[in-house]
Design an enzyme around this catalytic site. Structure first.
Site, mmCIF file in Angstrom:
data_model
loop_
_atom_site.group_PDB
_atom_site.id
_atom_site.type_symbol
_atom_site.label_atom_id
_atom_site.label_comp_id
_atom_site.label_asym_id
_atom_site.label_seq_id
_atom_site.Cartn_x
_atom_site.Cartn_y
_atom_site.Cartn_z
ATOM 1 N N ASP A 1 1.157 -1.321 -0.024
ATOM 2 C CA ASP A 1 -0.108 0.209 0.015
ATOM 3 C C ASP A 1 1.185 1.680 0.151
ATOM 4 O O ASP A 1 1.861 1.387 0.518
ATOM 5 C CB ASP A 1 -1.286 0.139 1.625
ATOM 6 C CG ASP A 1 -1.986 1.952 1.294
ATOM 7 O OD1 ASP A 1 -2.359 2.033 0.652
ATOM 8 O OD2 ASP A 1 -1.580 1.513 2.396
ATOM 9 N N ASP B 1 -0.292 5.185 0.556
ATOM 10 C CA ASP B 1 0.049 6.216 2.229
ATOM 11 C C ASP B 1 0.211 5.235 2.994
ATOM 12 O O ASP B 1 -0.862 4.474 3.930
ATOM 13 C CB ASP B 1 -1.167 7.282 2.051
ATOM 14 C CG ASP B 1 -1.118 7.596 0.506
ATOM 15 O OD1 ASP B 1 0.046 8.124 0.026
ATOM 16 O OD2 ASP B 1 -2.267 7.800 -0.062
#
Ligand SMILES: [Zn+2]
Length: 197
Positions: A8, A10
């Protein structure tokens, strides 16, 4: 077939930003707000050394929600990749879902198969890059990352601290990760050591 660490973006690679005007914690909305989290380039380098491809899989509805232009999104993306490359931490590929069911930009308003918790991005990447999902990992800071990883058939690591509220939700939502690590560097050592924490 290759194996991969799906990351992922952020909150895992770069810091989340508190946007005072909107009162929300979200992705960086400008290039200047992009800040790579400490230890991330080292972790990415470790994954590669251990024989994993490193692939970013991320929901990025910022353009759809009109938080930023497509041009700014691209500039942030490029800056992130450049900053990692400058520290010998190349990523092999990036897959983004730009859609959002309540998007303000009509062409991005969509209930799609790529927005996590759906596993679409991981499955697409695996198909295009010849990756054995069962030998791969999904690492994220949200339960949607864990759900996407589990549905795709990856092993999973949640980046964060185990909190009671989160534990309860993990059970309810069938989103219990294989491991919980404080940061990506710690996740790298789990993966490198063959899943022994
Ligand atoms: Zn999508």
């Amino acid at each position: 077939m290759e194996k991969a660490v799906f990351l992922d973006r952020d909150g895992v690679i770069n810091e989340l930003i508190y946007h005072q005007e909107q009162g929300i914690i979200d992705s960086p909305f400008t290039v200047d707000q992009l800040q790579i989290i400490c230890g991330v380039p080292e972790a990415v380098a470790l994954f590669r050394k251990a024989g994993y491809k490193v692939i970013v899989v991320s929901n990025q509805p910022g353009v759809a929600k009109k938080h930023m232009s497509k041009k700014t999104f691209e500039a942030i993306r490029q800056r992130l990749v450049d900053q990692l490359i400058s520290k010998d931490a190349n990523v092999d590929a990036e897959y983004y879902c730009l859609h959002h069911p309540q998007a303000k930009v009509p062409e991005l308003k969509k209930v799609c198969d790529c927005r996590k918790p759906k596993p679409g991005l991981i499955i697409k990447a695996a198909g295009e890059l010849d990756i054995d999902i069962s030998k791969s990992w999904m690492v994220g800071d949200g339960l949607t990352d864990i759900q996407a990883g589990k549905s795709a058939g990856c092993k999973t690591i949640l980046i964060g601290k185990e909190k009671c509220e989160l534990c309860r939700r993990m059970e309810q939502e069938n989103a219990k990760p294989d491991f919980i690590c404080e940061n990506l560097l710690q996740a790298a050592s789990v993966i490198k050591n063959g899943a022994k924490p």
